[in-house]
Write a protein that holds these residues in place. Sequence first.
Motif, PDB file in Angstrom:
ATOM      1  N   PHE A 182      -6.761  -7.435  -4.674  1.00 56.49           N
ATOM      2  CA  PHE A 182      -6.118  -6.351  -5.416  1.00 56.49           C
ATOM      3  C   PHE A 182      -7.140  -5.222  -5.571  1.00 56.49           C
ATOM      4  CE2 PHE A 182      -4.157 -10.315  -6.711  1.00 56.49           C
ATOM      5  CZ  PHE A 182      -2.802 -10.034  -6.766  1.00 56.49           C
ATOM      6  N   THR A 183      -6.867  -4.070  -4.978  1.00 58.04           N
ATOM      7  CA  THR A 183      -7.808  -2.956  -4.967  1.00 58.04           C
ATOM      8  C   THR A 183      -7.202  -1.764  -5.689  1.00 58.04           C
ATOM      9  OG1 THR A 183      -8.693  -3.683  -2.838  1.00 58.04           O
ATOM     10  CG2 THR A 183      -9.171  -1.425  -3.491  1.00 58.04           C
ATOM     11  N   PRO A 184      -7.884  -1.204  -6.700  1.00 58.22           N
ATOM     12  CA  PRO A 184      -7.342  -0.029  -7.394  1.00 58.22           C
ATOM     13  C   PRO A 184      -7.059   1.118  -6.433  1.00 58.22           C
ATOM     14  CG  PRO A 184      -9.209  -0.940  -8.593  1.00 58.22           C
ATOM     15  CD  PRO A 184      -9.168  -1.658  -7.277  1.00 58.22           C
ATOM     16  N   ASN A 185      -5.948   1.831  -6.683  1.00 57.72           N
ATOM     17  CA  ASN A 185      -5.599   2.965  -5.839  1.00 57.72           C
ATOM     18  C   ASN A 185      -5.560   4.257  -6.658  1.00 57.72           C
ATOM     19  OD1 ASN A 185      -3.071   2.972  -7.194  1.00 57.72           O
ATOM     20  ND2 ASN A 185      -2.167   1.612  -5.657  1.00 57.72           N
ATOM     21  N   ALA A 186      -5.308   5.362  -5.973  1.00 61.92           N
ATOM     22  CA  ALA A 186      -5.375   6.682  -6.609  1.00 61.92           C
ATOM     23  C   ALA A 186      -4.285   6.885  -7.646  1.00 61.92           C
ATOM     24  CB  ALA A 186      -5.289   7.766  -5.532  1.00 61.92           C
ATOM     25  N   GLU A 187      -3.203   6.085  -7.572  1.00 59.43           N
ATOM     26  CA  GLU A 187      -2.096   6.255  -8.511  1.00 59.43           C
ATOM     27  C   GLU A 187      -2.299   5.472  -9.808  1.00 59.43           C
ATOM     28  OE1 GLU A 187      -1.488   5.570  -5.109  1.00 59.43           O
ATOM     29  OE2 GLU A 187      -1.376   7.753  -4.929  1.00 59.43           O
ATOM     30  N   GLY A 188      -3.424   4.791  -9.930  1.00 64.01           N
ATOM     31  CA  GLY A 188      -3.681   4.012 -11.126  1.00 64.01           C
ATOM     32  C   GLY A 188      -3.199   2.580 -11.052  1.00 64.01           C
ATOM     33  N   HIS A 199      -2.557  -0.851  -8.059  1.00 66.58           N
ATOM     34  CA  HIS A 199      -3.373  -1.636  -7.134  1.00 66.58           C
ATOM     35  C   HIS A 199      -2.656  -1.802  -5.805  1.00 66.58           C
ATOM     36  CE1 HIS A 199      -5.490  -2.731 -10.839  1.00 66.58           C
ATOM     37  NE2 HIS A 199      -6.472  -3.197 -10.091  1.00 66.58           N
ATOM     38  N   ASP A 200      -3.421  -1.688  -4.727  1.00 66.64           N
ATOM     39  CA  ASP A 200      -2.957  -2.120  -3.422  1.00 66.64           C
ATOM     40  C   ASP A 200      -3.232  -3.618  -3.293  1.00 66.64           C
ATOM     41  OD1 ASP A 200      -2.213   0.458  -2.728  1.00 66.64           O
ATOM     42  OD2 ASP A 200      -4.164   0.919  -1.843  1.00 66.64           O
ATOM     43  N   LEU A 201      -2.453  -4.259  -2.445  1.00 63.65           N
ATOM     44  CA  LEU A 201      -2.569  -5.701  -2.241  1.00 63.65           C
ATOM     45  C   LEU A 201      -2.762  -6.001  -0.775  1.00 63.65           C
ATOM     46  CD1 LEU A 201      -2.167  -8.742  -3.102  1.00 63.65           C
ATOM     47  CD2 LEU A 201       0.293  -8.355  -2.781  1.00 63.65           C
ATOM     48  N   ASP A 202      -3.695  -6.880  -0.464  1.00 60.06           N
ATOM     49  CA  ASP A 202      -3.896  -7.368   0.900  1.00 60.06           C
ATOM     50  C   ASP A 202      -4.096  -8.871   0.800  1.00 60.06           C
ATOM     51  OD1 ASP A 202      -4.286  -7.493   3.605  1.00 60.06           O
ATOM     52  OD2 ASP A 202      -6.261  -6.551   3.616  1.00 60.06           O
ATOM     53  N   ALA A 203      -3.163  -9.649   1.378  1.00 60.09           N
ATOM     54  CA  ALA A 203      -3.154 -11.092   1.131  1.00 60.09           C
ATOM     55  C   ALA A 203      -2.899 -11.879   2.404  1.00 60.09           C
ATOM     56  CB  ALA A 203      -2.116 -11.453   0.067  1.00 60.09           C
ATOM     57  N   PRO A 204      -3.947 -12.298   3.108  1.00 62.15           N
ATOM     58  CA  PRO A 204      -3.760 -13.196   4.246  1.00 62.15           C
ATOM     59  C   PRO A 204      -3.461 -14.615   3.794  1.00 62.15           C
ATOM     60  CG  PRO A 204      -6.091 -12.812   3.892  1.00 62.15           C
ATOM     61  CD  PRO A 204      -5.355 -11.941   2.904  1.00 62.15           C
ATOM     62  N   ILE A 205      -2.805 -15.374   4.672  1.00 62.60           N
ATOM     63  CA  ILE A 205      -2.506 -16.770   4.387  1.00 62.60           C
ATOM     64  C   ILE A 205      -3.764 -17.606   4.594  1.00 62.60           C
ATOM     65  CG2 ILE A 205      -1.064 -18.744   5.025  1.00 62.60           C
ATOM     66  CD1 ILE A 205       0.955 -16.791   6.122  1.00 62.60           C
ATOM     67  N   ARG A 228       8.727  -4.396   7.149  1.00 58.73           N
ATOM     68  CA  ARG A 228       8.280  -3.370   6.193  1.00 58.73           C
ATOM     69  C   ARG A 228       9.446  -2.913   5.324  1.00 58.73           C
ATOM     70  NH1 ARG A 228       5.251  -1.766  10.794  1.00 58.73           N
ATOM     71  NH2 ARG A 228       3.003  -1.911  10.417  1.00 58.73           N
ATOM     72  N   GLY A 229       9.138  -2.656   4.060  1.00 58.84           N
ATOM     73  CA  GLY A 229      10.113  -2.108   3.128  1.00 58.84           C
ATOM     74  C   GLY A 229       9.386  -1.430   1.983  1.00 58.84           C
ATOM     75  N   ARG A 230      10.129  -0.806   1.097  1.00 59.68           N
ATOM     76  CA  ARG A 230       9.527  -0.076  -0.013  1.00 59.68           C
ATOM     77  C   ARG A 230       9.805  -0.796  -1.329  1.00 59.68           C
ATOM     78  NH1 ARG A 230       7.283   4.381   1.745  1.00 59.68           N
ATOM     79  NH2 ARG A 230       6.724   4.902  -0.406  1.00 59.68           N
ATOM     80  N   SER A 231       8.785  -0.807  -2.209  1.00 60.40           N
ATOM     81  CA  SER A 231       8.911  -1.508  -3.484  1.00 60.40           C
ATOM     82  C   SER A 231       8.060  -0.820  -4.538  1.00 60.40           C
ATOM     83  CB  SER A 231       8.464  -2.965  -3.344  1.00 60.40           C
ATOM     84  OG  SER A 231       8.552  -3.644  -4.585  1.00 60.40           O
ATOM     85  N   ARG A 232       8.545  -0.864  -5.780  1.00 55.27           N
ATOM     86  CA  ARG A 232       7.778  -0.336  -6.915  1.00 55.27           C
ATOM     87  C   ARG A 232       7.279  -1.449  -7.824  1.00 55.27           C
ATOM     88  NH1 ARG A 232      11.508   4.846  -8.888  1.00 55.27           N
ATOM     89  NH2 ARG A 232      11.322   6.065  -6.949  1.00 55.27           N
ATOM     90  N   LEU A 233       7.406  -2.691  -7.395  1.00 59.95           N
ATOM     91  CA  LEU A 233       6.998  -3.815  -8.233  1.00 59.95           C
ATOM     92  C   LEU A 233       5.485  -3.892  -8.372  1.00 59.95           C
ATOM     93  CD1 LEU A 233       9.329  -6.723  -7.018  1.00 59.95           C
ATOM     94  CD2 LEU A 233       9.570  -5.313  -9.077  1.00 59.95           C
ATOM     95  N   ASP A 234       5.039  -4.484  -9.473  1.00 61.93           N
ATOM     96  CA  ASP A 234       3.634  -4.848  -9.657  1.00 61.93           C
ATOM     97  C   ASP A 234       3.239  -5.770  -8.508  1.00 61.93           C
ATOM     98  OD1 ASP A 234       1.428  -6.696 -10.552  1.00 61.93           O
ATOM     99  OD2 ASP A 234       1.556  -5.507 -12.386  1.00 61.93           O
ATOM    100  N   PRO A 235       2.054  -5.566  -7.901  1.00 64.64           N
ATOM    101  CA  PRO A 235       1.680  -6.414  -6.761  1.00 64.64           C
ATOM    102  C   PRO A 235       1.626  -7.897  -7.101  1.00 64.64           C
ATOM    103  CG  PRO A 235      -0.195  -5.095  -7.511  1.00 64.64           C
ATOM    104  CD  PRO A 235       1.023  -4.555  -8.187  1.00 64.64           C
ATOM    105  N   ARG A 236       1.366  -8.242  -8.356  1.00 65.17           N
ATOM    106  CA  ARG A 236       1.381  -9.657  -8.740  1.00 65.17           C
ATOM    107  C   ARG A 236       2.801 -10.218  -8.678  1.00 65.17           C
ATOM    108  NH1 ARG A 236      -2.068  -8.451 -14.139  1.00 65.17           N
ATOM    109  NH2 ARG A 236      -0.485  -6.786 -14.107  1.00 65.17           N
ATOM    110  N   ARG A 245       0.852  -1.179   0.000  1.00 65.98           N
ATOM    111  CA  ARG A 245       0.000   0.000   0.000  1.00 65.98           C
ATOM    112  C   ARG A 245       0.895   1.239   0.000  1.00 65.98           C
ATOM    113  NH1 ARG A 245      -5.377   0.824   1.307  1.00 65.98           N
ATOM    114  NH2 ARG A 245      -5.930   2.885   2.126  1.00 65.98           N
ATOM    115  N   ASP A 246       0.616   2.139  -0.939  1.00 65.76           N
ATOM    116  CA  ASP A 246       1.393   3.379  -1.051  1.00 65.76           C
ATOM    117  C   ASP A 246       2.891   3.102  -1.159  1.00 65.76           C
ATOM    118  OD1 ASP A 246      -0.980   4.842  -0.823  1.00 65.76           O
ATOM    119  OD2 ASP A 246      -0.839   4.890   1.367  1.00 65.76           O
ATOM    120  N   GLY A 247       3.244   2.031  -1.868  1.00 67.84           N
ATOM    121  CA  GLY A 247       4.649   1.707  -2.072  1.00 67.84           C
ATOM    122  C   GLY A 247       5.328   1.009  -0.913  1.00 67.84           C
TER     123      GLY A 247
END
Length: 646
Positions: A332-338, A340-346, A282-290, A204-206
Amino acid sequence: MTGPTALAPASADLIARLAADPASSFALIVREGGDAVEVLSGALSDVELLGDIPLQDADGTPREVLALVPYRQVRERGFAAHDDGAPLRCLLVDTHVAVPLDEAVAALPSETIPLADAGFDLADAEYADIVRRVIADEIGQGEGANFVIRRDYVAGVDADPRMAALTWFRALLEHERGAYWTFAVVTPGHVAVGASPEAHVSARDGVVTMNPISGTFRHPAGGATVETLAEFLSSTKETEELFMVVDEELKMMSAVCSDGGRITGPHLKEMSRLTHTEYVLRGRSRLDPRDILRETMFAPTVTGSPMQNACAVIQRHERTPRGYYSGVAALFTPNAEGGHDLDAPILIRTAYLEDGRLRVPVGATLVRHSDPYGEVSETHGKAAGVLGAIGAIPRAITIVPDDDEPAPARRLADDEGVATLLASRNARLAPFWMQEQAGAPDARPFAGRRAVVVDAEDRFTTMLAHQLRHLGLDVEIVHWSDASPAVVDAAELIVSGPGPGDPRDEASPRIARMREVVHARLAGHRPLLAVCLSHQILSDRIGVSLAPLASPHQGLQLTVDLFGEDASIGFYNTFTSRVTPGVTQLTPSETRCGGVGAVEIAADPATGDVYALRGAGFASVQGHLESILSRDGMRTLERLVAHALA
């Protein structure tokens, strides 16, 4: 991670209408701390690969997707898995609304669903035998540090699957607590209902977040107390189990995050029958959430480490495919930057219903300290959280105080003694991984130098590469199969990495190639740093004998003398190189490999177990300087690299 900032309100009769339509597909989700049931509905699409998850409509408009990712998807990373054909199932969300939690619960069915012929598919004694074999044949032979082997609680269900899903969803909301997601995913022919305690990965937000949970405290009869919890928190086995999975998830974070990842915690995850210990990464990433999801398949808390070998061990010891167990539910939820945010429980603590059969898979993390019947008990405890909630077994007893002596509800984590015990764990850990790592460090002693890290199928190499970059090196990771003579010869510094297995195994192509890498660098007098498995290969090459340890050092922290300087280092080894106690040097005439010159030896003075070697243009270390258990890892890594490059 929170849900969307605004959801259209809806009433509980929407859930009833969806459940009444046998062709509809929908999901119900309550996130941790949420006060509403999120209702998602839409069409289904089964796809082959994570990259095929359709995150845009035909016109390119971002769309929301809930994907059920089965365990077999690890084949995308080239890992072994029983292939049951479980689909990568995508719910293409066209409606996402919120129903107030109280209203939804009141409208859901509450009658207990009868079960027939219920019990574990493996008897307790049979599962205990598997535990013994894994400890002896896998951990004891250097195949890895920990492995998760599952068994299934199964039963017949003679009820409408959709009504069963709604009934169990309500039961979990009412009788389980502390879940990250409580959910029901209903598609034609398949139902999944669970209360997962563990967020595998979110973006979320990078910012990428992972939440390794390990160590299981099974509440005693009458409920957990500070005293009983304190005993659990003092357990070496449970503490090291958590540290090992944090190491494994840091490998993943280092692969997807430019800043490697920072750990915070530990915390407690308190549920109805169990309490777990956890960290947050926690860390920062610019990768596609997939891509983030692919690189983090799947959590070591439900597979083991190192990950690739864990999958092979699971295939050897589990007799049936896993289905969705240990996979993820990825929203996968669309975000304001065009994007997707990702939320993935096991997908754990989950009941599956298909063709009239209920299945609740549960697993225990097996380590060198594991007691077979202790692990049997852990599977019972994990299954009980789901089974008790849905009424399949008696529910957990809640002690209600007398009216004359009201006692406010209090989390065990709020106790000062418990908080102190938890915090004390961090004194053992590497400061490097507990601090912000963004930006360049003040000291970059090897700026402008280049290194190739050869990966021998243990992604500790991603952490190692991150630390080397922090020291200023320009680093490339090369898989062992791609470490050609030309690649090895061209590198300024070769870091020959760790990996599973017996270094003496002449039949292994992987170990044969790692030998070639080490031998070529020694013969060419080119800078070399060898780690763990490669340290053992180097030892053998120069004439130091190899032997299995009497007790594997998987996840063990030791303070050792490395060439005149004490260092606290984490070890993950089953084999060791060994010299006569007291020997600290080999002369050129004593080495098996001509031309290497004199070799300095750092070894245990009592056993002769070799911790490190160094000579002209090379250095090696048995421990993992990149591990969170290596409190002095960065300092030692800098020393050894400096020696190799000198």
